[in-house]
Design a protein around this motif. Structure first.
Motif: not given
Length: 310
Positions: A25-45
């Motif tokens: 395990a790396s000391p820190l790891e990032l999981l992107v849950l949502g990569s989108g903005g306010p619009g309903a574009t197929g990405r989570a917020g």
């Protein structure tokens, strides 16, 4: 004797292969849950989980759709105990009730969450009014809140909310808001139009992740201050360089050319572009080229479900 020796060799090979295959395990790891903005574009917020020594510990924002992405990630939530809110727009906070309910049913014991977010702002004229983060949480989960039932639904749930000064007169020096077991979280005021906003940096075992949040030109100097030599700079990328996007959007967000300047000035080792708009998706090559005019490090465009290390 031959059979015994063969068994010893096979055991050694199996043990060696297992040790090679076992992930560290790396000391820190990032999981992107949502990569989108306010619009309903197929990405989570907007929303992220930061894993500390392989364990999910920190949630940064909780935009619409992140609840589903969290389930798809199949991560254990029993150790998640810190939530950082960059600001209180819906596309950054809409899934908080779902997140807290998921956390409540994830373990057997009491749930204690430390939550941080900006102070409030009473708008004048055309400006919007925003509650402080502590009042916002009380409106949702307090005794008279919309989801007051949650405090003892599956386990005793305590949410300790701390307001971070995000006013125009706030200190220009990053402030440590959490420090325990080598994990340090610092914060400084950002700027996102009339919405009080906070920039966060997480440091642990010589690794660091900095989150710009939604930020306009008035917050850039503070971002430079807190992001110095960060391993991973998560920068929200919504608009094209002027005049490629609507003028009003530049009062809320940072264009690619400036993103490149800030990333270079801060000495960021890696740049993750997130909170992506359809405009950015359609012109990724141009966006990257604009950033590359100043920043020479790795550039990654975020996707829902992406995992990366600083």
């Amino acid at each position: 004797m031959f059979k015994l020796s063969l068994y010893v060799v096979l055991f050694f090979l199996f043990a060696t292969a297992s040790s090679i295959a076992a992930p560290v395990a790396s000391p820190l790891e990032l999981l992107v849950l949502g990569s989108g903005g306010p619009g309903a574009t197929g990405r989570a917020g907007a929303g992220y989980i930061v894993l500390v020594d392989g364990q999910p510990r920190i949630e940064v924002d909780a935009g619409p759709g992140t609840f589903v992405r969290l389930g798809q990630a199949k991560l254990p939530l029993a150790n998640l105990d810190i939530v950082l809110l960059t600001h209180l727009h819906i596309d950054h906070t809409g899934e908080l009730p779902g997140l807290f309910k998921a956390r409540a049913v994830a373990g057997d014991g009491p749930v204690n969450i430390r939550l941080f977010g900006p102070t409030g702002h009473r708008g004048e004229g055309d400006e919007a009014t925003f509650p402080s983060t502590s009042h916002f949480i009380d409106l949702l989960f307090g005794p008279d809140g919309a989801y007051s039932y949650l405090h003892d639904f599956a386990a005793p749930v305590t949410i300790n909310a701390t307001d971070i000064d995000a006013s125009a007169t706030a200190s220009k020096t990053p402030k440590v808001i959490y420090s325990e077991g080598g994990l340090n979280i610092s914060a400084i005021a950002g700027h996102h139009g009339d919405a009080p906003a906070v920039i966060y940096r997480i440091d642990y075992h010589n690794q660091s992740i900095t989150f710009s949040g939604d930020i306009d030109a008035k917050g850039i100097d503070n971002l430079r201050r807190i992001a110095q030599h960060t391993e991973l700079l998560v920068f929200n990328c919504v608009v094209l360089d002027p005049p490629g996007s609507r003028p009003v959007l530049y009062t809320l967000h940072t264009p690619p050319k400036t993103i490149g300047v800030v990333a270079a000035d801060s000495g960021a080792k890696k740049l993750l572009l997130s909170h992506l708009s359809p405009t950015i998706d359609q012109q990724q090559a141009n966006v990257e080229a604009s950033i590359r005019a100043h920043y020479k490090g790795p550039i990654v465009f975020a996707e829902d479900g992406m995992r990366l290390q600083p």
